[in-house]
Design a protein around this motif. Sequence first.
Motif, short mmCIF file in Angstrom:
data_model
loop_
_atom_site.label_atom_id
_atom_site.label_comp_id
_atom_site.label_asym_id
_atom_site.label_seq_id
_atom_site.Cartn_x
_atom_site.Cartn_y
_atom_site.Cartn_z
N LEU A 202 0.96 -1.37 -0.22
CA LEU A 202 0.07 -0.15 -0.07
C LEU A 202 1.04 1.15 0.05
N TRP A 203 1.82 1.10 0.73
CA TRP A 203 2.83 2.43 0.96
C TRP A 203 3.27 2.88 -0.43
N VAL A 204 4.03 1.68 -1.18
CA VAL A 204 4.63 1.74 -2.31
C VAL A 204 3.48 2.20 -3.58
N ALA A 205 2.29 1.88 -3.29
CA ALA A 205 1.19 2.31 -4.08
C ALA A 205 0.77 3.59 -3.77
N THR A 206 0.85 4.23 -2.79
CA THR A 206 0.55 5.65 -2.32
C THR A 206 1.66 6.50 -3.35
N MET A 207 3.01 6.15 -2.90
CA MET A 207 4.17 6.67 -3.45
C MET A 207 4.07 6.70 -4.98
N SER A 208 3.64 5.77 -5.54
CA SER A 208 3.45 5.96 -7.02
C SER A 208 2.67 6.93 -7.79
N LEU A 209 1.97 7.22 -6.84
CA LEU A 209 1.04 8.60 -7.31
C LEU A 209 1.45 9.80 -6.77
N ARG A 210 2.57 9.79 -5.92
CA ARG A 210 3.16 11.23 -5.70
C ARG A 210 4.53 11.34 -5.98
N THR A 211 4.84 12.54 -6.01
CA THR A 211 6.36 13.01 -6.74
C THR A 211 7.41 12.83 -5.75
N THR A 212 8.44 12.89 -6.16
CA THR A 212 9.67 12.55 -5.14
C THR A 212 9.75 13.76 -4.21
N ALA A 213 9.56 14.88 -4.54
CA ALA A 213 9.40 16.07 -3.73
C ALA A 213 8.45 15.90 -2.55
N GLU A 214 7.16 15.36 -2.88
CA GLU A 214 6.14 15.34 -1.97
C GLU A 214 6.62 14.03 -0.76
N ILE A 215 7.12 13.09 -1.71
CA ILE A 215 7.53 12.02 -0.62
C ILE A 215 8.68 12.53 0.19
N PHE A 216 9.60 13.22 -0.17
CA PHE A 216 10.56 13.69 0.73
C PHE A 216 9.99 14.50 1.86
N LYS A 217 8.92 15.26 1.42
CA LYS A 217 8.39 16.24 2.59
C LYS A 217 7.65 15.26 3.67
N ASP A 218 7.15 14.38 3.23
CA ASP A 218 6.03 13.66 4.12
C ASP A 218 5.99 12.08 3.51
#
Lengths: 279, 370
Positions: free
Chosen positions: A32-48
């Motif tokens: 699930l975590w990877v699935a959510t990350m796949s829909l977010r940009t790297t910048a967003e992921i690093f922020k949260d």
Amino acid sequence: MPALASLGERVRRVPLVLFVLLYTVVTGGPLLWVATMSLRTTAEIFKDPYGLPSPAHWEKFADAWFKSNYHTYFWNSAIVVVCAVALVTVIGAMAAHCLARYGFRGSRLVRFLILSGLILPPQLLILALFQILLDIDLYNTLTGLVIVYVATHIAVTVYILEGFFAQIPQDLFDAARMDGYSDFEIFWRVTVPIGAPALFTAVTLNFIVMWNEFLFAVVLLTDDDKRTLPLGIMHFTGSHQLDVGMAATGLMIAIVPIIVLYAFFSETMIKGMTAGAVR
Amino acid sequence: MAVITVERLCKRYAGAAVPAVDEVSFTVADREFMVLLGPSGCGKSTVLRMIAGLEPVTSGTVSIDGRVVNSVPAKSRDIAMVFQSYALYPHMTVYDNLAFGLRRRDVEPAEIARRVHAAAGKLGLSEFLKRKPHALSGGQRQRVALGRAIVRDPRVFLFDEPLSNLDAALRVTTRNELIKQQQEIGTTSIYVTHDQVEAMTMGHRICIMNGGKVVQIGGPLEVYRNPADTFVARFLGNPPMNLLPARIAATDGRLAAQFAGVVVALPARALPSLASYSGREVTIGIRPEDLYESLPLREPGRFARLPARVVAVEPLGAETLLMLSLDASGDELVARIGRDTALKSGERLELALDTDALHLFDPVTTKAIV
């Protein structure tokens, strides 16, 4: 008192349910975590890192597929794995049929040689394979990788199939011989259809293992346009860049075939595995 | 239409001390139903498999209609076989199971359909043609196995203990069905069984095997009445024949057998060959049905009296079995007598023995003295 009995039954089930829940969280959580990350940009992921995808960047899938070369990696993987699985299944089934059915001279040696492949660590083979593929001009080709995959998976394929085929009663083969069928026809019309559950098991297992295979691919392929999916994903987390978001999108693309395979064949596969286990 | 000749057939498995099949010879006439009978491991199934071509022949020959077929593969011998396990293809419907052998032989589809439906109708399988074997009962599966052999219309039928997986009641009905089929079709058949009732009721002739060798071949009643040795004598008949040690001696100028404290006059037909046994030991064989509770009214002179004690009484309904101990020697005997007996365990009686029905065997060679 059925009500009480069912209550007792439920209480007894609590540990089992807890275990299943825990297992689901442990295995499903990262997915699930990877699935959510796949829909977010790297910048967003690093922020949260644990945030939800809002807004969901569905366009990342198109970007990964077309701009980041994932379509090439995907098709390379598909070609290599489909060819290798088809070959290893056909060759493995024939070998397993012969080993299970005919007590020919030297059959024990042949079985030992094939099954000894099970205990060989792949790391041991890699340098020799590299040299051999160079010598026969198959280094850095998909054909070379297909041959390597077939060779390295023949042992487990024969192991799975022989156990199942050996359980098919000899009388069926004798009956088919009396009915006038040749040895190859008997293999094709009796062993293969009756052994279908075991064949599905072998196909599914080999498909999953080869689809995720990294070691041989990374050593034996160099050109970007020949890379398979695991190599393509690595590309985004290499020493030069760290595009976590794109890697996550790539991972989601990569696991689609596996999920489809499980969805359709999991039942047959379990049947094949348990049937083989009874031997 | 086929005559099967097996000549000095041997099968020796690698590493085995003794051959599984040892110099077996017999001929099965056209349209004959031959039964190979013997205990487990006597080599009868191996003989059948060698005739079928499923097992290589070590030495000797198998011929069909005079042509040696040792090197002809199973598929080209035009033989159909019914297996003990039925060997139905589990992934095919009943129809496909029946048609499988015909398809290989390039029979026209219309002809296949005609033959399959004819066989299915004959065997009462018409309504099951679309089912798979796992959805059939044991008896139905057995009939499919039989049907698969019939549709081929082969030169020879081979049966490898086809009834032994059925329960007792079904075995009897299927046995009668098989007899009927064989009478209608009349194809040369070889039937392997360890069940003497099947052998006696089905076979035109019985070939009794023991230890890889043929012991005796003959019609059912012939082998029952004139067993060639003590093995056949004990193997055929239930309960088996009683065997007792006896001594041959001349009394009043005529040879007689002395055993269990009595002297028994011997049947006239046996006297010539017994001359050389005078003063020697023999084995006497008495069928349980040749012992009587009381002296029959007809020809009382034919009967000898054996004093005995009843050890156990087994009423079977239609008849009663007596386990007896002979007073003089303590030897155990089984007698099959009428159902109306009032005898109880522990009681004594004077058994009547039909001396005309005595069997005599050489105690060393175990062969019958005739």
